[in-house]
Every structure is written in structure tokens, then in C-alpha cells.
Design a protein around this motif. Structure first.
Motif, short mmCIF file in Angstrom:
data_model
loop_
_atom_site.label_atom_id
_atom_site.label_comp_id
_atom_site.label_asym_id
_atom_site.label_seq_id
_atom_site.Cartn_x
_atom_site.Cartn_y
_atom_site.Cartn_z
N MET A 1 34.85 39.75 43.44
CA MET A 1 34.55 38.34 43.67
C MET A 1 35.80 37.46 43.63
O MET A 1 35.73 36.26 43.84
CB MET A 1 33.56 37.82 42.63
N GLY A 2 36.95 38.06 43.30
CA GLY A 2 38.16 37.28 43.15
C GLY A 2 38.27 36.67 41.77
O GLY A 2 37.56 37.05 40.84
N PHE B 1 33.96 30.60 41.58
CA PHE B 1 34.86 31.63 42.10
C PHE B 1 36.00 30.97 42.87
O PHE B 1 35.79 30.38 43.93
CB PHE B 1 34.09 32.62 42.97
N VAL B 2 37.19 31.08 42.32
CA VAL B 2 38.36 30.37 42.83
C VAL B 2 38.67 30.75 44.28
O VAL B 2 39.04 29.89 45.09
CB VAL B 2 39.59 30.65 41.94
N ASP B 3 38.54 32.02 44.62
CA ASP B 3 38.94 32.50 45.94
C ASP B 3 37.79 32.48 46.96
O ASP B 3 37.95 32.94 48.08
CB ASP B 3 39.48 33.93 45.82
N SER B 4 36.66 31.94 46.56
CA SER B 4 35.47 31.91 47.41
C SER B 4 35.58 30.82 48.48
O SER B 4 36.28 29.82 48.29
CB SER B 4 34.24 31.63 46.53
N PRO B 5 34.87 30.97 49.60
CA PRO B 5 34.77 29.86 50.55
C PRO B 5 33.97 28.69 49.99
O PRO B 5 33.96 27.61 50.57
CB PRO B 5 34.06 30.49 51.76
N HIS B 6 33.32 28.92 48.83
CA HIS B 6 32.55 27.86 48.17
C HIS B 6 33.01 27.75 46.71
O HIS B 6 32.24 28.01 45.78
CB HIS B 6 31.05 28.17 48.23
N PRO B 7 34.26 27.35 46.48
CA PRO B 7 34.81 27.36 45.12
C PRO B 7 34.20 26.33 44.18
O PRO B 7 34.42 26.40 42.97
CB PRO B 7 36.30 27.07 45.35
N VAL C 1 24.33 36.04 46.00
CA VAL C 1 25.53 35.44 45.41
C VAL C 1 26.78 36.12 45.98
O VAL C 1 27.74 35.46 46.38
CB VAL C 1 25.50 35.56 43.87
N ALA C 2 26.76 37.44 46.02
CA ALA C 2 27.90 38.18 46.57
C ALA C 2 28.14 37.81 48.03
O ALA C 2 29.29 37.61 48.46
CB ALA C 2 27.66 39.67 46.43
N ASN C 3 27.08 37.67 48.80
CA ASN C 3 27.22 37.34 50.22
C ASN C 3 27.75 35.92 50.42
O ASN C 3 28.64 35.70 51.26
CB ASN C 3 25.87 37.48 50.93
N ARG C 4 27.22 34.96 49.67
CA ARG C 4 27.66 33.57 49.85
C ARG C 4 29.13 33.41 49.53
O ARG C 4 29.84 32.63 50.18
CB ARG C 4 26.83 32.64 48.98
N HIS C 5 29.60 34.15 48.55
CA HIS C 5 31.00 33.99 48.12
C HIS C 5 31.93 35.03 48.73
O HIS C 5 33.06 35.22 48.26
CB HIS C 5 31.06 34.02 46.59
N ALA C 6 31.47 35.66 49.80
CA ALA C 6 32.30 36.58 50.59
C ALA C 6 32.96 37.65 49.73
O ALA C 6 34.14 37.96 49.88
CB ALA C 6 33.37 35.79 51.36
N ALA C 7 32.17 38.22 48.82
CA ALA C 7 32.69 39.28 47.96
C ALA C 7 33.03 40.52 48.80
O ALA C 7 32.35 40.83 49.78
CB ALA C 7 31.65 39.64 46.90
N LYS C 8 34.07 41.23 48.40
CA LYS C 8 34.51 42.41 49.13
C LYS C 8 34.08 43.66 48.37
O LYS C 8 34.31 43.78 47.17
CB LYS C 8 36.03 42.39 49.29
N GLU C 9 33.49 44.59 49.08
CA GLU C 9 33.09 45.84 48.45
C GLU C 9 34.33 46.64 48.05
O GLU C 9 35.31 46.71 48.79
CB GLU C 9 32.22 46.67 49.40
N THR C 10 34.27 47.24 46.86
CA THR C 10 35.40 48.03 46.35
C THR C 10 35.32 49.49 46.77
O THR C 10 36.28 50.23 46.61
CB THR C 10 35.46 47.97 44.81
N GLY C 11 34.16 49.91 47.26
CA GLY C 11 33.96 51.31 47.60
C GLY C 11 33.27 52.10 46.51
O GLY C 11 32.86 53.24 46.72
#
Length: 230
Positions: free
Chosen positions: A150-151, A100-106, A127-137
């Protein structure tokens, strides 16, 4: 990398030259020259056993590069555990190496299952938590799943330019799967025999025919018998 063991091209191909042109290229090129160009383009060639095989792989890479495709290795692996909801021995399936390019762990590499029967991509909650995924609603009222952004997704360290917005839920295979929601952003050619696929910009692949009864899924079959999603 040298030796043809890894990664695939930045840009890939769907067809090869045939007839007299192919024969002339085979005669004109030295094996070392072909290998050097394949290595430079990061095209794997470990499964090529003759000069003709190497030249065909090179011609395919050149053609796909011209069409803006991204060729990717798609290994066939064993899960080690049965799929969710199934009993019996472990199953085998195709995967793509994702990051994930935009992740804190790319630089984390995850093997995501290729699942063209799933309308939605899915990832595990850790996986979503580690890569700081944003909820879309977007979420299930019962709380069974929710969607995240996930970016940008990279496959085999190549930025696809597409964002992955999977559902976080119980998954059939850990750490997740890529479904039609992702592949529908491209024209996709699957070469299962050689364990690879090619992502083309949408609309590039034109020589496709519908498979009986499968048109609603968006799955098509290439004239040469390989599968594609249009």
C-alpha cells in the motif's frame, strides 16, 4: 487544533518529570502558556481537567519529542456489526486513523482496527483497489488471500515512514486492521486508559520486561504498566 479536540503530536512521549522539578514547572507556567504549547505541538488535552494534568501532558510530549516518538490518538469505537465469525452484539475496539501517502487518494481517512493478536495486517479488497495497491506476488495457493504493497502509511496525518504490506482477504472489521507485521517496525507504547499510543524508532524503548508466556509474540509490558511491542 485549538480546544484540544483533535489530532496528536508530531512527536510524543513516554514519561514525565516527577518530584521537585515537576512542582517547579507547575508553579512557573501559566495555564495559557501550557495550552499554547500543547496546541502548537498538536497534542490533545481535552481530557485534562487541572493545571497539573496539563503540565503532565506537556512534559510527556516534550520527553517523547526528544526520543523521536510519534504520539497518536487511538479511539475506542463500536463497530456497528459483530466481528466476522461471531454472533451477538456489536463489539468495541481501538482504531488508528490511517491514510496512504503514496495513494492516488492520500486524503482518505480510514479507521483501522488495532489488533496485536494478528500477525498480519489486513485490508478489504475495495480498499486495496481504490488506493492502487500493488500485488507483491505472495498469495495463498487456494486464492483465499494475497499480499499487496500500500506504500507509506500515515497515522493521524503523520507519515510513519513505514510501508504497509497487508493481506487482502475477508476481514473481521471493515475496512481493515493493523497487525504485528506493522507494529514490529517500531517500539510501541499503548496507553489504553487514555486512548493513545506512541510509535518510537525501534530500539528506543529499553525499560521493558517480558510478560510471562508472551515473549514469542514480541509483546512486552512497560514498567509503568502500559503495553508495548518491542
Amino acid at each position: 487544533p485549538p480546544g484540544g479536540g483533535g489530532g496528536l503530536p508530531r512527536r510524543a512521549a513516554a514519561g514525565t518529570a516527577g518530584g521537585p522539578r515537576r512542582e517547579k514547572i507547575i508553579q512557573a507556567l501559566d495555564v495559557k502558556e501550557v495550552i499554547a504549547e500543547l496546541t502548537e505541538q498538536r497534542v490533545m488535552y481535552g481530557d485534562c481537567f487541572t493545571k497539573e494534568d496539563l503540565v503532565d501532558r506537556l512534559l510527556a510530549a516534550r520527553a517523547a519529542q526528544a526520543n523521536g516518538g510519534i504520539e497518536l490518538p487511538m479511539p475506542y469505537v463500536e463497530s456497528g456489526i459483530p466481528m466476522l465469525g461471531q454472533s451477538g452484539p456489536a463489539v468495541k475496539y481501538y482504531v488508528l486513523n490511517a491514510s496512504f501517502v503514496d495513494s492516488p487518494h492520500p486524503y482518505d481517512i480510514l479507521q483501522l482496527m488495532v489488533d496485536t493478536s494478528s500477525p498480519t495486517s489486513i485490508v478489504a479488497d475495495d480498499v486495496a483497489n481504490r488506493h492502487a495497491a500493488k500485488e507483491t506476488g505472495v498469495k495463498d495457493p487456494s486464492g483465499a488471500w494475497y499480499q499487496v504493497d500500500m506504500g507509506r502509511l500515515a497515522l493521524s496525518e503523520q507519515d510513519t515512514g513505514a510501508r504497509l504490506q497487508p493481506v487482502v482477504a475477508n476481514i473481521p472489521v471493515y475496512p481493515g486492521l493493523l497487525g504485528l507485521d506493522f507494529f514490529a517496525s517500531f517500539d510501541v507504547a499503548f496507553d489504553f486508559a487514555n486512548q493513545r499510543c506512541v510509535l518510537y524508532p525501534a530500539g528506543v524503548v529499553s525499560s521493558l520486561k517480558a510478560v510471562d508466556g508472551m515473549a514469542p509474540t514480541g509483546i512486552r509490558e512497560l514498567v509503568n504498566g502500559r503495553w508495548a511491542i518491542e
